[in-house]
Design an enzyme around this catalytic site. Structure first.
Site, short mmCIF file in Angstrom:
data_model
loop_
_atom_site.label_atom_id
_atom_site.label_comp_id
_atom_site.label_asym_id
_atom_site.label_seq_id
_atom_site.Cartn_x
_atom_site.Cartn_y
_atom_site.Cartn_z
N ASP A 460 -9.44 -27.44 -22.90
CA ASP A 460 -8.93 -27.64 -21.54
C ASP A 460 -9.27 -29.04 -21.07
O ASP A 460 -10.44 -29.34 -20.90
CB ASP A 460 -9.49 -26.56 -20.59
N GLU A 665 -20.52 -36.22 -23.82
CA GLU A 665 -19.75 -35.06 -24.27
C GLU A 665 -18.60 -35.43 -25.20
O GLU A 665 -18.30 -34.72 -26.16
CB GLU A 665 -19.20 -34.35 -23.03
#
Length: 744
Positions: A460, A665
């Site tokens: 996502d 990340e």
């Protein structure tokens, strides 16, 4: 390691770095009192003693150390250099001089002089030595923050901690610090923080935990916690027996944490039996719940770092989730009860089992985990609504009603506002009416069905999935299920003598294919059928890669994604297909820092009306790298695996060196200078720290230590000197040609 030498015989000889344990973890390093007394300096008459030096600073009220001209140490000495440092004054001097943008980090973007003079311990503070360059100064900043955190006012700091090989330093931090910073356990010790939810948009946000009916001992435990500590306002609730989309929607008025596995222990204070949460690793520092596929990726790094206990505990938590919630959840919050994530349980289990198989209880651990994986396979991935009955392939297609509750309704204002106006309602009135079925809007139903599917996919968001995800039989999901089928078949055959009994409480009642007695032949047949379907619907011979298949339009999609390499990881490709992917797909998806999520052409043009998505070009993610490396190695493409791993590791190491130890990340794998800067929705996790990074990011930490197992020793040395891949390969080729020319 060798212990510190005594003040006797060893004083006169040269001492190795290891003998002073200079690379101990920060807690050990800064809480060992003896280390910070200056035993090594010989007697001098014309200099400060350590204590008198610091006391004189205090008497004079100096915030900075006095500078002594003409008293610099030589640049080389026969033993490791150490510095006498007053923590707070040095920290203030360092930041005021070098942190020119005031973000409490020292990076290549700061324009200070990039040099600081420190007093040497060997001279009892009389001489100084210059610390130069961004890397050493930022390491000094980090060490001073850690020393301050452990309450030290003055320290003796080893130079070796400041100029440490960056590959060794980051590996050490991951092993000694980052995993610890990301480890959580849910019990009385943490429930106050863990049960609070930043996504609780209700009028009365409070810590709340839901307990499954099958764990009454946990309900008793948390009820006692709530009674003993009323100031927590802890709300302990039993979860309804049957979980439906309607129940999950209604629970959104009281969102809460979901209980995970606990073990029975003896309280050392009371001597009585109590419960303690099984630990797990979270993706980033701001999280407190157990996540799905992040946990698998993290477990790979944990196993490299010999944290088998943590990886095993995470498998046990997953088994608890499947037993009581029916699936491995997106994360353990009530609003995720209908949604899973990419399934990796069998591989995770087998990797842990391989490490513990000689321990008592290992076989039972494997049996329970296999039962959980089989139940998940039947009840989640090969049942309605995720199974496509025509192709026999599976889709990300979770159940759910209305607007995804973990997002503020305003997140979808551009989608919902026209419908609110159409029904002559306020925005909030429309959202409530739509969520509760008082208003029917099939177009919105489709929109949110696909939105939920994107979130379940773990990707996502991406233009690959926009508006179609729930209809797609993806190569990633079906590769993972093929891996389940082959793993289960092999384990039943080789470990359980080809007969595996499934007790009633583990039986998947929503799938007629579920059996009380499983054999390897049943699972071998499933794997063969899935491979045939993958070859028919997902493989594209001309492109030399796999594509998603739209089960609604009955057409193959054309988005070029790095998930094509998941087929190699799972072993679903034949050698010819693997070679085609290396020849045709890899050149399209390889970039400066490793694998791209997808190609630029597949993403399409971006602008104000069509912004960047984080799972598209130009971003690269740790899971894509890890699975590709492993898959390429599986098929004998070792050089390609090493090259991709080197590029990824180089990019992470370079950002770590240049930007104050940052580990984030995701990365822009097309940017050589600042790949941690990401211009997409959600920003980047892992950037927001003051002075010193404490956690990195879970799956990037794992990719780093795992990737170092992929590259060879020569490559690791080159990474330590920050040698770009092209420069490294040029040198390798020159050496090779030279060696060839010398052969007679």
């Amino acid at each position: 390691m060798t212990s510190q030498p005594s003040s006797g015989k060893g004083r006169g000889r040269n001492l190795s770095i290891d003998e002073y344990n200079v690379y101990d973890d920060a807690k050990t390093y800064y809480t060992t009192e003896d280390r910070h007394h200056n035993h090594r300096a010989g007697a001098r008459t014309r200099t400060y003693s350590q204590n008198s030096l610091f006391k004189q600073f205090e008497r004079l009220g100096l915030q900075k150390e006095p500078y002594r001209r003409g008293s610099h140490d030589e640049s080389t000495i026969p033993q490791s250099r150490r510095f006498l440092i007053q923590v707070e004054p040095t920290l203030q001097s360092l930041q005021s001089q070098e942190d020119t943008d005031g973000n409490m980090q020292i990076t290549i973007e700061d324009n200070g002089p990039k040099v600081l003079s420190l007093r040497t311990a060997a001279s009892n503070g009389y001489n100084r030595f210059d610390i130069r360059g961004t890397y050493m100064l930022s390491n000094l900043l980090q060490e001073l923050y850690l020393a301050k955190e452990y309450g030290r006012k003055q320290i003796i700091l080893d130079e070796a901690r400041l100029n440490e090989n960056p590959v060794n330093r980051l590996s050490r931090l991951i092993k000694d610090h980052f995993w610890e910073g990301l480890t959580r356990r849910i019990d009385a010790s943490s429930i106050e923080i863990a049960a609070r939810d930043p996504k609780d948009w209700t009028d009365d946000p409070r810590p709340r935990i839901y307990i499954p009916r099958g764990a009454p001992e946990q309900h008793e435990y948390y009820t006692k916690v709530a009674l003993d500590r009323p100031e927590l306002r802890l709300d302990v609730q039993y979860l309804p027996e049957k979980i439906t989309p309607e129940i999950v929607r209604d629970m959104n008025a009281k969102p809460g944490l979901l209980a995970v596995d606990m073990e029975e222990v003896v309280d050392p204070k009371t001597g009585e039996k109590t419960l303690r949460g099984r630990p797990f690793v979270v993706p980033g520092g701001r999280f407190n719940e157990l996540y799905g596929w992040d946990s698998y990726m993290e477990s790979l790094g944990l196993l490299v770092n010999d944290r088998v206990d943590l990886a095993k505990s995470m498998v046990q938590n997953f088994c608890f989730c499947i037993k009581h919630y029916g699936k491995i959840l997106n994360a353990t919050r009530s609003y995720y009860l209908c949604r899973s994530q990419p399934p990796f349980l069998t591989d995770m289990t087998l990797r842990v089992y391989d490490k513990i198989k000689h321990e008592p209880g290992a076989l039972e651990f494997l049996r329970q985990s296999l039962l959980a994986a089989i139940k998940e396979y039947y009840s989640v991935w090969t049942a309605e609504p995720r199974l496509d009955p025509v192709t026999g392939l599976s889709r990300y297609r979770p159940e759910g009603l209305g607007v995804p509750p973990e997002t503020e309704a305003g997140h979808f204002i551009h989608i919902l506002e026209p419908y609110a106006k159409k029904h002559n309602m306020s925005f909030d009135e429309f959202v409530y009416a739509y969520n509760h079925g008082e208003i029917k809007e099939p177009t919105l139903d489709d929109y949110f069905m696909h939105d939920r599917a994107v979130r379940e996919s773990g990707h996502d968001t991406t233009y690959r999935f926009e508006g179609i995800c729930a209809d797609l039989a993806t190569i990633d999901l079906n590769s993972l299920l093929f891996k389940y089928e082959t793993d289960i078949a092999r384990t039943i055959r080789n470990v359980f003598h080809d007969k595996f009994e499934v007790p009633d409480d583990w039986l998947a009642t929503n799938n007629p294919a579920a059996s009380k007695l499983e054999t390897s032949a049943m699972w071998d047949r499933r794997a063969k059928r899935r491979k045939l379907a993958i070859d028919k619907y997902l493989w594209n011979e001309e492109a030399g890669m796999y594509f998603d298949y739209n089960t609604a339009t009955r057409k193959q999609c054309n988005y070029e994604s790095a998930t094509t390499f998941w087929a190699l990881w799972a072993g679903v490709s034949n050698p010819k297909q693997a070679a085609a992917m290396v020849t045709k797909a890899l050149p399209k998806l390889e970039a400066f820092g490793g694998l791209l999520s997808g190609t630029k052409e597949s993403r399409g043009e971006i602008g104000l009306e069509r912004p960047n998505r984080q799972w598209d070009y130009p971003y690269g993610w740790a899971p894509q790298q890890i699975l590709a490396w492993t898959g390429l190695y599986r098929y004998g493409f070792n050089e390609e695996a090493e090259r991709l791993a080197y590029k990824w590791l180089f990019m992470i190491t370079k950002a770590f060196v240049d930007f104050n130890g940052v580990v984030v990340e995701k990365y822009d794998v097309t940017r050589p200078i600042d790949p941690h800067r990401v211009d997409a929705e959600y920003g980047n996790q892992g950037l927001d720290f003051k002075g010193v990074a404490k956690e990195g990011f879970g799956w990037v930490n794992a990719s780093y230590v795992y990737g170092l197992q992929i590259v060879n020793a020569h490559m690791r040395r080159a990474l330590g000197t920050l040698t770009p891949y092209e420069t490294f390969m040029k040198a390798v080729e020159e050496n090779r040609n030279k060696a060839l020319s010398e052969l007679v």
